[in-house]
Design an enzyme around this catalytic site. Structure first.
Site, mmCIF file in Angstrom:
data_model
loop_
_atom_site.group_PDB
_atom_site.id
_atom_site.type_symbol
_atom_site.label_atom_id
_atom_site.label_comp_id
_atom_site.label_asym_id
_atom_site.label_seq_id
_atom_site.Cartn_x
_atom_site.Cartn_y
_atom_site.Cartn_z
ATOM 1 N N SER A 113 -10.032 10.637 -8.762
ATOM 2 C CA SER A 113 -10.713 11.800 -7.667
ATOM 3 C C SER A 113 -11.980 12.332 -8.539
ATOM 4 C CB SER A 113 -9.710 12.634 -7.157
ATOM 5 O OG SER A 113 -10.255 14.080 -7.240
ATOM 6 N N ASP A 136 9.926 6.219 -2.582
ATOM 7 C CA ASP A 136 9.450 7.391 -3.516
ATOM 8 C C ASP A 136 8.791 6.883 -4.867
ATOM 9 O OD1 ASP A 136 9.032 9.540 -5.004
ATOM 10 O OD2 ASP A 136 11.115 10.342 -4.738
ATOM 11 N N THR A 196 -8.938 14.269 5.499
ATOM 12 C CA THR A 196 -7.506 13.532 5.676
ATOM 13 C C THR A 196 -6.916 15.037 5.722
ATOM 14 O OG1 THR A 196 -6.834 13.626 3.417
ATOM 15 C CG2 THR A 196 -8.119 11.593 4.233
ATOM 16 N N SER A 236 -0.622 7.979 5.677
ATOM 17 C CA SER A 236 -1.545 8.956 6.138
ATOM 18 C C SER A 236 -2.703 8.693 5.297
ATOM 19 C CB SER A 236 -0.967 10.169 5.575
ATOM 20 O OG SER A 236 -1.638 11.419 5.932
ATOM 21 N N TYR A 248 -3.463 18.715 -10.820
ATOM 22 C CA TYR A 248 -4.000 17.464 -10.155
ATOM 23 C C TYR A 248 -5.418 16.658 -10.583
ATOM 24 C CZ TYR A 248 -6.147 15.018 -5.872
ATOM 25 O OH TYR A 248 -6.732 13.975 -5.189
ATOM 26 N N ALA A 249 -6.210 17.596 -11.175
ATOM 27 C CA ALA A 249 -7.488 16.854 -11.774
ATOM 28 C C ALA A 249 -7.036 16.061 -12.856
ATOM 29 C CB ALA A 249 -8.478 18.060 -12.159
ATOM 30 N N VAL A 280 1.044 -1.113 -0.090
ATOM 31 C CA VAL A 280 0.155 0.005 -0.168
ATOM 32 C C VAL A 280 0.803 1.207 -0.297
ATOM 33 C CG1 VAL A 280 -1.765 1.181 1.184
ATOM 34 C CG2 VAL A 280 -1.767 -1.179 1.302
ATOM 35 N N THR A 281 0.838 2.090 -0.997
ATOM 36 C CA THR A 281 1.818 3.358 -1.029
ATOM 37 C C THR A 281 0.757 4.365 -0.474
ATOM 38 O OG1 THR A 281 0.934 4.230 -3.110
ATOM 39 C CG2 THR A 281 2.629 2.590 -3.380
ATOM 40 N N ASP A 330 5.552 4.366 2.012
ATOM 41 C CA ASP A 330 5.498 5.900 2.095
ATOM 42 C C ASP A 330 6.985 6.650 1.952
ATOM 43 O OD1 ASP A 330 2.822 7.558 3.127
ATOM 44 O OD2 ASP A 330 4.332 8.660 2.996
HETATM 45 P P1 NAD Z 1 -2.484 12.468 2.415
HETATM 46 O O1 NAD Z 1 -1.786 13.484 2.118
HETATM 47 O O2 NAD Z 1 -3.331 12.001 3.740
HETATM 48 O O3 NAD Z 1 -1.513 11.147 2.311
HETATM 49 C C1 NAD Z 1 -0.907 10.829 0.959
HETATM 50 C C2 NAD Z 1 0.518 10.072 1.434
HETATM 51 O O4 NAD Z 1 1.151 10.095 0.542
HETATM 52 C C3 NAD Z 1 1.398 10.908 2.465
HETATM 53 O O5 NAD Z 1 1.589 9.662 3.600
HETATM 54 C C4 NAD Z 1 2.560 10.990 1.725
HETATM 55 O O6 NAD Z 1 3.640 11.064 2.239
HETATM 56 C C5 NAD Z 1 2.748 9.929 0.571
HETATM 57 N N1 NAD Z 1 3.446 10.424 -0.463
HETATM 58 C C6 NAD Z 1 3.324 11.566 -1.300
HETATM 59 N N2 NAD Z 1 4.349 11.735 -2.332
HETATM 60 C C7 NAD Z 1 4.708 10.492 -2.353
HETATM 61 C C8 NAD Z 1 5.622 9.744 -2.925
HETATM 62 N N3 NAD Z 1 6.549 10.377 -3.985
HETATM 63 N N4 NAD Z 1 6.248 8.585 -2.802
HETATM 64 C C9 NAD Z 1 5.728 7.721 -1.655
HETATM 65 N N5 NAD Z 1 4.445 8.291 -0.890
HETATM 66 C C10 NAD Z 1 4.349 9.599 -1.278
HETATM 67 O O7 NAD Z 1 -3.781 12.195 1.349
HETATM 68 P P2 NAD Z 1 -4.993 11.409 1.215
HETATM 69 O O8 NAD Z 1 -6.113 12.399 1.452
HETATM 70 O O9 NAD Z 1 -4.955 10.116 2.171
HETATM 71 O O10 NAD Z 1 -4.860 10.846 -0.314
HETATM 72 C C11 NAD Z 1 -4.582 9.481 -0.735
HETATM 73 C C12 NAD Z 1 -5.149 9.366 -2.134
HETATM 74 O O11 NAD Z 1 -6.192 9.665 -2.458
HETATM 75 C C13 NAD Z 1 -4.205 10.288 -3.096
HETATM 76 O O12 NAD Z 1 -3.907 9.798 -4.399
HETATM 77 C C14 NAD Z 1 -5.109 11.617 -3.251
HETATM 78 O O13 NAD Z 1 -4.929 12.270 -4.264
HETATM 79 C C15 NAD Z 1 -6.405 10.805 -3.255
HETATM 80 N N6 NAD Z 1 -7.596 11.480 -3.038
HETATM 81 C C16 NAD Z 1 -7.835 12.120 -1.850
HETATM 82 C C17 NAD Z 1 -9.046 12.689 -1.666
HETATM 83 C C18 NAD Z 1 -9.464 13.613 -0.569
HETATM 84 O O14 NAD Z 1 -10.547 14.151 -0.496
HETATM 85 N N7 NAD Z 1 -8.434 13.271 0.757
HETATM 86 C C19 NAD Z 1 -10.098 12.695 -2.708
HETATM 87 C C20 NAD Z 1 -9.849 12.215 -3.693
HETATM 88 C C21 NAD Z 1 -8.584 11.587 -3.979
#
Ligand code: NAD
Length: 247
Positions: free
Chosen positions: A143, A62, A191, A18, A156-157, A13-14, A39
């Site tokens: 998303s 990464d 989050t 968080s 992003y989008a 799980v990447t 992560d």
């Molecule tokens: P978050 O910021 O809480 O967690 C993202 C995690 O990704 C962090 O732990 C960060 O360290 C890690 N990360 C970032 N860059 C990285 C890299 N290069 N290599 C490895 N790890 C890396 O965000 P979240 O809200 O949990 O988002 C998780 C996924 O869900 C993301 O892809 C986000 O775009 C997507 N998403 C989130 C939402 C929302 O509302 N929160 C909505 C739609 C989609």
């Protein structure tokens, strides 16, 4: 009786340090899977696995670096004597700005992490699964902003629209190896990623959500657990929106 939806599965799980990725790691472990919590932020990944127990493994990765992904997969194979065959790509970032103000480097960065990172993890994980003749399931995260075309998210989008398309391509290429690929499309979820959204904007968003609230990470991990499980054996190349009915 303990839950056993994912019993025996080894999951990678990447973004597991968080938000949604952490919720996925926790849910998977509750369902009997062993989790490699990957992560960029090792400390955060470690915090996730501390909640789960010592059979689970935190790992720093990464996702923009193919060689790094290959070596962490080798590390996982050394420890578990098989590659992970459940892959969840939750690593993602935002760098919001209007097009006229966007730094080109931030455009590249978001595409690199969200889109290229997903591609690289799928590619290297699939190769190991094929080498070991393992089928499996991959789940990528898009998303709702992909269909909405959110202002301020010109990086992003589109990166998330492309993740959806990439998943469909992969589902066709990997089906012959018994590997399914699907996308989960979250709406607005509580989050750290959304904690910076101003309250006024949150209210505007919520007004367009049929269920009138942001979602919780656990509500996304429920759907991901289903797609990872054998209960979804005939589902591939599709996406499931979990947005509380966002217009
Ligand atoms: P978050 O910021 O809480 O967690 C993202 C995690 O990704 C962090 O732990 C960060 O360290 C890690 N990360 C970032 N860059 C990285 C890299 N290069 N290599 C490895 N790890 C890396 O965000 P979240 O809200 O949990 O988002 C998780 C996924 O869900 C993301 O892809 C986000 O775009 C997507 N998403 C989130 C939402 C929302 O509302 N929160 C909505 C739609 C989609």
């Amino acid at each position: 009786m303990p839950s056993t939806l994912l019993l025996g599965k080894l999951a990678f799980v990447t973004g597991a340090g968080s938000g949604i990725g952490r919720a996925v790691a926790i849910r998977f472990a509750q369902e009997g899977a062993t989790v490699i919590a990957a992560d960029r932020n090792f400390q955060q990944a470690e915090e996730t696995t501390k909640k789960l127990g010592s059979t689970h493994m935190p790992i720093e990765v990464d996702v923009t670096n193919g060689d790094n992904i290959k070596s962490v997969l080798e590390e996982a194979i050394n420890r578990y004597k098989r590659p992970p065959s459940t892959i969840v790509n939750c690593a993602g970032i935002t760098r919001d700005a209007f097009i006229l103000k966007m730094e080109d480097s931030d455009f590249d960065l978001v595409l690199n992490v969200n889109l290229k990172g997903t591609y690289l993890v799928m590619k290297h994980a699939a190769q190991r699964m094929i080498d070991y003749k393992l089928g499996g399931s991959m789940i990528n995260i898009s998303s709702v902003t992909a269909r909405m075309g959110n202002m301020g998210q010109c990086n992003y989008a589109p990166s998330k629209a492309a993740v959806d398309c990439l998943s469909r391509v992969a589902s066709k290429e990997f089906a012959r190896y018994g590997i399914r690929v699907n996308t989960v499309v979250p709406g607005f979820i509580n989050t750290p990623m959304t904690h910076t959204v101003p309250d006024k904007v949150k209210d505007m968003i919520t007004a367009n959500v049929a269920l009138r609230r942001f979602g919780e990470p656990e509500e996304i991990s429920d759907t991901i657990a289903f797609l990872a499980s054998d209960k979804s054996e005939y589902i591939t190349g599709t996406s499931i929106e979990v947005s509380g009915g966002l217009a």
